[in-house]
Design an enzyme around this catalytic site. Structure first.
Site, PDB file in Angstrom:
ATOM      1  N   SER A   9      45.350  73.316 -33.593  1.00 35.67           N
ATOM      2  CA  SER A   9      45.360  74.720 -32.445  1.00 35.67           C
ATOM      3  C   SER A   9      46.611  75.219 -32.429  1.00 35.67           C
ATOM      4  O   SER A   9      47.439  74.474 -31.822  1.00 35.67           O
ATOM      5  CB  SER A   9      44.444  74.407 -31.325  1.00 35.67           C
ATOM      6  OG  SER A   9      44.981  75.627 -30.506  1.00 35.67           O
ATOM      7  N   HIS A  34      43.670  76.562 -36.676  1.00 35.79           N
ATOM      8  CA  HIS A  34      42.913  77.106 -35.408  1.00 35.79           C
ATOM      9  C   HIS A  34      43.551  78.222 -34.666  1.00 35.79           C
ATOM     10  O   HIS A  34      44.518  77.651 -33.976  1.00 35.79           O
ATOM     11  CB  HIS A  34      42.218  75.798 -34.635  1.00 35.79           C
ATOM     12  CG  HIS A  34      41.111  76.389 -33.695  1.00 35.79           C
ATOM     13  ND1 HIS A  34      39.992  76.577 -34.108  1.00 35.79           N
ATOM     14  CD2 HIS A  34      41.357  76.628 -32.260  1.00 35.79           C
ATOM     15  CE1 HIS A  34      39.261  76.952 -32.870  1.00 35.79           C
ATOM     16  NE2 HIS A  34      40.245  76.995 -31.807  1.00 35.79           N
ATOM     17  N   ASP A  36      43.454  80.558 -31.519  1.00 36.12           N
ATOM     18  CA  ASP A  36      42.827  80.866 -30.255  1.00 36.12           C
ATOM     19  C   ASP A  36      43.354  82.300 -29.736  1.00 36.12           C
ATOM     20  O   ASP A  36      44.414  82.490 -29.234  1.00 36.12           O
ATOM     21  CB  ASP A  36      43.162  79.828 -29.255  1.00 36.12           C
ATOM     22  CG  ASP A  36      42.479  78.397 -29.465  1.00 36.12           C
ATOM     23  OD1 ASP A  36      41.301  78.351 -29.717  1.00 36.12           O
ATOM     24  OD2 ASP A  36      43.064  77.428 -29.771  1.00 36.12           O
ATOM     25  N   MET A  38      42.519  85.069 -26.797  1.00 39.54           N
ATOM     26  CA  MET A  38      41.841  85.137 -25.754  1.00 39.54           C
ATOM     27  C   MET A  38      42.300  86.467 -25.081  1.00 39.54           C
ATOM     28  O   MET A  38      43.389  86.814 -25.186  1.00 39.54           O
ATOM     29  CB  MET A  38      42.446  83.920 -24.863  1.00 39.54           C
ATOM     30  CG  MET A  38      42.567  82.660 -25.404  1.00 39.54           C
ATOM     31  SD  MET A  38      42.584  81.527 -24.014  1.00 39.54           S
ATOM     32  CE  MET A  38      42.571  79.838 -25.034  1.00 39.54           C
ATOM     33  N   HIS A  78      39.297  81.379 -33.305  1.00 41.40           N
ATOM     34  CA  HIS A  78      38.265  81.306 -32.429  1.00 41.40           C
ATOM     35  C   HIS A  78      38.546  82.478 -31.162  1.00 41.40           C
ATOM     36  O   HIS A  78      39.430  82.497 -30.719  1.00 41.40           O
ATOM     37  CB  HIS A  78      38.686  80.046 -31.671  1.00 41.40           C
ATOM     38  CG  HIS A  78      37.860  79.552 -30.659  1.00 41.40           C
ATOM     39  ND1 HIS A  78      38.177  78.490 -29.452  1.00 41.40           N
ATOM     40  CD2 HIS A  78      36.631  80.109 -30.055  1.00 41.40           C
ATOM     41  CE1 HIS A  78      37.301  78.510 -28.726  1.00 41.40           C
ATOM     42  NE2 HIS A  78      36.439  79.364 -28.925  1.00 41.40           N
ATOM     43  N   MET A  80      38.160  84.132 -28.168  1.00 41.82           N
ATOM     44  CA  MET A  80      37.461  84.171 -26.623  1.00 41.82           C
ATOM     45  C   MET A  80      37.738  85.661 -26.110  1.00 41.82           C
ATOM     46  O   MET A  80      38.677  85.676 -25.470  1.00 41.82           O
ATOM     47  CB  MET A  80      38.274  83.184 -26.205  1.00 41.82           C
ATOM     48  CG  MET A  80      37.868  81.681 -26.597  1.00 41.82           C
ATOM     49  SD  MET A  80      39.118  80.265 -26.207  1.00 41.82           S
ATOM     50  CE  MET A  80      40.105  80.380 -27.579  1.00 41.82           C
ATOM     51  N   MET A 149      32.181  73.779 -27.669  1.00 42.94           N
ATOM     52  CA  MET A 149      33.221  73.360 -27.000  1.00 42.94           C
ATOM     53  C   MET A 149      32.999  72.436 -26.287  1.00 42.94           C
ATOM     54  O   MET A 149      32.136  72.099 -25.432  1.00 42.94           O
ATOM     55  CB  MET A 149      33.598  74.798 -25.937  1.00 42.94           C
ATOM     56  CG  MET A 149      33.887  76.077 -26.730  1.00 42.94           C
ATOM     57  SD  MET A 149      35.373  76.109 -27.721  1.00 42.94           S
ATOM     58  CE  MET A 149      36.612  75.593 -26.232  1.00 42.94           C
ATOM     59  N   PHE A 155      42.040  77.262 -21.961  1.00 47.69           N
ATOM     60  CA  PHE A 155      43.493  76.868 -21.730  1.00 47.69           C
ATOM     61  C   PHE A 155      43.443  75.255 -22.729  1.00 47.69           C
ATOM     62  O   PHE A 155      42.335  74.849 -22.981  1.00 47.69           O
ATOM     63  CB  PHE A 155      43.629  76.283 -20.289  1.00 47.69           C
ATOM     64  CG  PHE A 155      43.885  77.285 -19.584  1.00 47.69           C
ATOM     65  CD1 PHE A 155      44.972  78.012 -19.385  1.00 47.69           C
ATOM     66  CD2 PHE A 155      42.756  77.613 -18.924  1.00 47.69           C
ATOM     67  CE1 PHE A 155      45.147  79.053 -18.483  1.00 47.69           C
ATOM     68  CE2 PHE A 155      42.612  78.680 -18.041  1.00 47.69           C
ATOM     69  CZ  PHE A 155      44.154  79.487 -17.785  1.00 47.69           C
ATOM     70  N   ASP A 183      35.871  71.308 -30.131  1.00 49.99           N
ATOM     71  CA  ASP A 183      37.255  72.004 -29.487  1.00 49.99           C
ATOM     72  C   ASP A 183      37.544  71.829 -28.382  1.00 49.99           C
ATOM     73  O   ASP A 183      36.768  72.121 -27.350  1.00 49.99           O
ATOM     74  CB  ASP A 183      37.286  73.610 -30.062  1.00 49.99           C
ATOM     75  CG  ASP A 183      38.572  74.244 -29.555  1.00 49.99           C
ATOM     76  OD1 ASP A 183      39.551  73.541 -29.540  1.00 49.99           O
ATOM     77  OD2 ASP A 183      38.441  75.586 -29.504  1.00 49.99           O
ATOM     78  N   GLY A 184      38.614  70.765 -27.989  1.00 51.67           N
ATOM     79  CA  GLY A 184      39.094  70.560 -26.761  1.00 51.67           C
ATOM     80  C   GLY A 184      39.237  69.277 -26.361  1.00 51.67           C
ATOM     81  O   GLY A 184      38.337  68.369 -26.356  1.00 51.67           O
TER      82      GLY A 184
HETATM   83  O1  LIG Z   1      39.743  77.002 -27.638  1.00 52.85           O
HETATM   84  C1  LIG Z   1      40.834  76.467 -27.158  1.00 52.85           C
HETATM   85  C2  LIG Z   1      40.724  76.368 -25.518  1.00 52.85           C
HETATM   86  O2  LIG Z   1      39.857  77.289 -25.015  1.00 52.85           O
HETATM   87  C3  LIG Z   1      41.507  75.363 -27.990  1.00 52.85           C
HETATM   88  O3  LIG Z   1      41.432  75.587 -29.033  1.00 52.85           O
HETATM   89  C4  LIG Z   1      41.547  73.898 -27.354  1.00 52.85           C
HETATM   90  O4  LIG Z   1      41.937  73.636 -25.945  1.00 52.85           O
HETATM   91  C5  LIG Z   1      42.543  73.076 -28.243  1.00 52.85           C
HETATM   92  O5  LIG Z   1      43.402  72.661 -27.467  1.00 52.85           O
HETATM   93  P1  LIG Z   1      43.871  70.962 -27.203  1.00 52.85           P
HETATM   94  O6  LIG Z   1      43.585  70.210 -28.434  1.00 52.85           O
HETATM   95  O7  LIG Z   1      45.001  70.743 -26.582  1.00 52.85           O
HETATM   96  O8  LIG Z   1      42.647  70.555 -26.098  1.00 52.85           O
HETATM   97 FE   LIG Z   2      39.759  77.039 -29.792  1.00 57.66          FE
END
Ligand SMILES: O=C(CO)[C@H](O)[C@H](O)COP(=O)(O)O
Ligand SMILES: [Fe+2]
Length: 236
Positions: A9, A34, A36, A38, A78, A80, A149, A155, A183-184
Site C-alpha cells: 500500500s 495498492h 488507497d 480516500m 482501493h 474509499m 477489510m 488509516f 487489507d490492514g
Molecule cells: O485501506 C487501507 C486503510 O484504509 C490501507 O490499504 C491499509 O491500512 C494498509 O496499511 P497497513 O498495512 O499499514 O495497515
Molecule cells: Fe487499502
C-alpha cells in the site's frame, strides 16, 4: 486456482519520492501496487487522487507495456469514496487496472461492477469490518476480487483484526478460484492467519515500506500464502 499476490500500500511510502519508493518494492518482489484513495467523506481521511495516479503511471508502466524497461506493476485502486460510480471513468483514464469499490458506498453493486468492466478493467468489491460477508455471495460470480477489510478503513498502521478471518474462510469455501484480498495490519506476524483462512492477495503498507529488507517481508508472506493454497489444492 489462484496465485499468491503481494500488494504494498503506497499510503505507507514517502510521497516525496513516490516513483522510487514504488520501484524499490517492485524490485523487492511486489506484484501489485495498492493505491488507497480516500475522499474525506466515506472515511475520515483524504489521501490522493487522479493526478498522482497519472504521474505514477508514467513512472510505473502497465505490465503489458513491452516497450518500457521501467519496473511495471498492476494498479490496484482501493476506492474509499462516496458515489464510486462518479470516479470510474477518471480512474480508468489515469491508469487504474482494478477498481475496488466499497459495498457500503453504492446502491447498485452489480450495476457498478458492469460499469467498471465495460471500461476494460477489473472489478472488485470491499466490505468493512461491520459488514457481513454474505452480502458478497450473489455478487461473487461477477467479481474479479473480493476485499475483506481487516481494519476499519481510513488509516494505515492499524492493528490486524483476526476476527475477520471467518469471512475469508467463508468466501474461499464458496469461491475457490476468486482473488480474495485482505487489507490492514498485515505483516510477518499476522500473515499466518490470513494465509490459513485462504486469502491470496495481501495488502501490506507499513510492514513493507518500513522494513529494512522489504524483499524478505514480501517473500515470507508469499511463501505463507503459497503453502496454504497448495494444502487446499488451489495453488496456480
Ligand atoms: O485501506 C487501507 C486503510 O484504509 C490501507 O490499504 C491499509 O491500512 C494498509 O496499511 P497497513 O498495512 O499499514 O495497515
Ligand atoms: Fe487499502
Amino acid at each position: 486456482m489462484v496465485k499468491p499476490i503481494v500488494a504494498p500500500s503506497i499510503l505507507a511510502s514517502d510521497f516525496a519520492n513516490l516513483g522510487c519508493e514504488c520501484h524499490k518494492v517492485i524490485n523487492a518482489g511486489a506484484d501489485w501496487l495498492h493505491i488507497d484513495v480516500m475522499d474525506g467523506h466515506f472515511v475520515p481521511n483524504i489521501t490522493l487522487g487522479q493526478p498522482i495516479v497519472a504521474s505514477l503511471r508514467k513512472a510505473v508502466p502497465r505490465v503489458n507495456d513491452t516497450e518500457s524497461t521501467k519496473p511495471k506493476a498492476f494498479f490496484d485502486c482501493h476506492m474509499m469514496v462516496e458515489e464510486p460510480e462518479k470516479w470510474v471513468a477518471d480512474f480508468v483514464k489515469c491508469g487504474a487496472d482494478q477498481f475496488t469499490f466499497h459495498y457500503e458506498a453504492t446502491k447498485d453493486p452489480l450495476g457498478l461492477v458492469k460499469l467498471i468492466k465495460s471500461h476494460g478493467i477489473k472489478a472488485a468489491c470491499a466490505i468493512k469490518p461491520g459488514t457481513p460477508v454474505d452480502v458478497l455471495y450473489e455478487l461473487g460470480p461477477h467479481l474479479d476480487m473480493a476485499l475483506v477489510m481487516t481494519v476499519e478503513p481510513g488509516f494505515g498502521g492499524q492493528k490486524f483484526m483476526v476476527e475477520m478471518m471467518p469471512k475469508v474462510e467463508a468466501l474461499r469455501a464458496k469461491f475457490p478460484n476468486m482473488n480474495i484480498q485482505v487489507d490492514g495490519g498485515l505483516g510477518k506476524e499476522t500473515i499466518p492467519h490470513a494465509a490459513k483462512a485462504g486469502a491470496n492477495v495481501i495488502v501490506a503498507g507499513t510492514s513493507v515500506f518500513t522494513a529494512a529488507d522489504p524483499a524478505d517481508v514480501i517473500s515470507f508472506m508469499k511463501g505463507q500464502v503459497s503453502e496454504n493454497l497448495a494444502a487446499k489444492g488451489l495453488l496456480d
